[in-house]
Scaffold this active site. Structure first.
Site, PDB file in Angstrom:
ATOM      1  N   GLU A  42      24.241  29.304  11.516  1.00  0.00           N
ATOM      2  CA  GLU A  42      22.863  29.745  11.724  1.00  0.00           C
ATOM      3  C   GLU A  42      22.788  30.504  13.061  1.00  0.00           C
ATOM      4  OE1 GLU A  42      20.354  26.328  12.104  1.00  0.00           O
ATOM      5  OE2 GLU A  42      18.466  27.475  12.137  1.00  0.00           O
ATOM      6  N   LYS A 113      14.394  31.400   6.826  1.00  0.00           N
ATOM      7  CA  LYS A 113      14.281  29.934   6.818  1.00  0.00           C
ATOM      8  C   LYS A 113      12.832  29.499   6.643  1.00  0.00           C
ATOM      9  CE  LYS A 113      15.949  26.062   9.720  1.00  0.00           C
ATOM     10  NZ  LYS A 113      16.555  25.779  11.059  1.00  0.00           N
ATOM     11  N   CYS A 146      20.129  25.290   7.363  1.00  0.00           N
ATOM     12  CA  CYS A 146      20.012  24.065   8.163  1.00  0.00           C
ATOM     13  C   CYS A 146      18.939  23.102   7.637  1.00  0.00           C
ATOM     14  CB  CYS A 146      19.766  24.438   9.629  1.00  0.00           C
ATOM     15  SG  CYS A 146      20.200  23.112  10.800  1.00  0.00           S
TER      16      CYS A 146
END
Lengths: 294, 294
Positions: A42, A113, A146
């Site tokens: 990430e 995200k 994540c």
């Protein structure tokens, strides 16, 4: 079969060109070992611990910027799929915490995200799209980032869309855990994989940044949820304290880049059958789940 | 705080009175040790490997039958909550694979397993209700059974309904797993607990029945997903082969009853916060999940 790599390294905060060049060296090494899918951390191009949105914006780029363009060119040259995190410029405000999936002869697929972790909400704008699931030369791949992995709804959606492999750039912060346990994030990746019969490759970062330390816990699990490859820090083996510092067990973290590799049978992800009559998708009680709304 | 017990034993197929009497002895022992919540296995009163629905019906009872009445009386006498599995008579056809939650001065709460595992669908009628979540003197408790736990939607619903503890009677079949791993079901219980911040107590059975062997893998995990108590068979320590048989590692299973006990801070389940700004419920993107329908 696909040979999947997670190339874990320590980005330098704000040093986009340097980080991307570092990632390209790792991509070349992994490709030289035969990897056809290569996952990077990430925010691999930018680092993580920004003071505010303005600082993050300074390390952000559009999808046609240096980072994604470089990864796209490497994917085309090497004939591999790369999934990597970057800070994405947002003309309307705070940047996105994004990931690019690039493959030969394709356009980059960008995911933003959706589940922002902790202080990220002060720095980034959350995405508003479902995780992409795309056909690549190496198989059908889903992308998420994540903390997204911690929401079983998200892994489920990618799996129902047919993902054979979920590639997840992550930055897992290092937190205490009981002796003999893997990091909680690794355990949840295992469960998410097995409940959906989808392989998952999560590429963590290493090192420290402004007082934050990462887990260095990259892991690749199969569709049964069993680890095929994992870093030492992702394992349930607690390292001895560093004798030179006398510090806490596991308190030191490698800044060395490390690549884990695993051969994955992606065809296994296409059957959801786990017993003569049981199938993890067909056995879902969508009729009942949909009755629950709040 | 609640002291929670899982009393794992080996029911005898079809021997309802004998099994219930056995379970009552275990309940008394656990209560004598201070347990206020006692979980028994799935189909504790009946055993599991029925040839067909007719045979299962012969070992089934209504909720006012011997098994649930005996558990209700024990709960009242001992001042405890009991969650136990039984085969429930169905006037309209094949019986249900059910669980009863009984507590002092209450009516039994009956849950019918909604996700039937493998051949169970040839023997039982699936339930059509959501998992119950009820206030008890020991805390707010959700009930589900075995394979239900493998559906993240189901654990999520119970947690969103405010369950502080999920009590799950299970019969986990013994299947091979890699060295150093806990049974997959245990790993998925850990993940479900941690992603929802809800404690889970899963009471397995032991022994063999008509060629089927169970895992004997009872486990109690906290709201972080870490095991507070688990049987030897639930652990990641592979037992040495039984020297007398030379059989496969882990091939022998105890028929001895065993009770695991853990003190659980149920108040911990009431906060979903896991970081300064992160909350596993508030961070859900229901706006996006609901957009996905198939």
């Amino acid at each position: 079969m696909a040979l999947v790599a997670c190339s874990q390294f320590t980005p330098v905060l704000g040093a986009v060109r340097e980080n991307v060049q570092h990632s390209l060296r790792l991509v070349r090494e992994a490709a030289a070992q035969g990897a056809t899918v290569i996952v990077l951390p990430e925010l691999a191009s930018s680092g993580y611990v920004f003071a505010d949105a303005a600082e993050a914006a300074g390390a952000s780029e559009a999808p046609d910027g240096f980072a994604v363009t470089a990864w796209q060119e490497a994917a085309t040259e090497l004939g591999v799929v790369i999934v990597a995190g970057f800070a994405e410029t947002n003309p309307d405000g705070a940047p996105f915490n994004s990931a690019a999936l690039v493959m030969p002869d394709g356009e980059p697929v960008i995911y933003r995200k959706a589940h922002l972790w902790d202080r990220e909400r002060l720095i980034f704008t959350p995405g508003d799209d479902l995780p992409p699931v795309v056909d690549t030369p190496a198989g059908r791949i889903g992308v998420m980032i994540c903390y997204d992995l911690e929401f079983p709804e998200w892994v489920r959606i990618a799996a129902l869309e047919g993902a054979e492999l979920i590639c997840a750039p992550v930055n897992w912060p290092s937190v205490p855990r009981p002796a003999g346990e893997r990091p909680g994030e690794v355990m949840r990746v295992q469960a998410g994989a097995s409940m959906n019969r989808v392989a998952i490759a999560a590429c963590d970062r290493s090192g420290r940044e402004r007082g934050v330390e990462w887990s260095s816990a990259s892991v690749i699990v199969d569709a049964d949820g069993w680890p095929l490859a994992l870093t030492e820090h992702a394992s349930n083996i607690r390292r001895a304290p560093a004798s030179s510092t006398g510090g806490e067990v596991g308190a030191d973290r490698d800044d060395q880049a490390v690549t884990i590799l695993a051969e994955i049978d992606l065809a296994a992800s296409r059957t959801k059958r786990i017993a003569e009559y049981s199938d993890v998708f067909a056995d879902r009680r969508e009729d009942l789940y949909s009755r629950y709304a709040r």
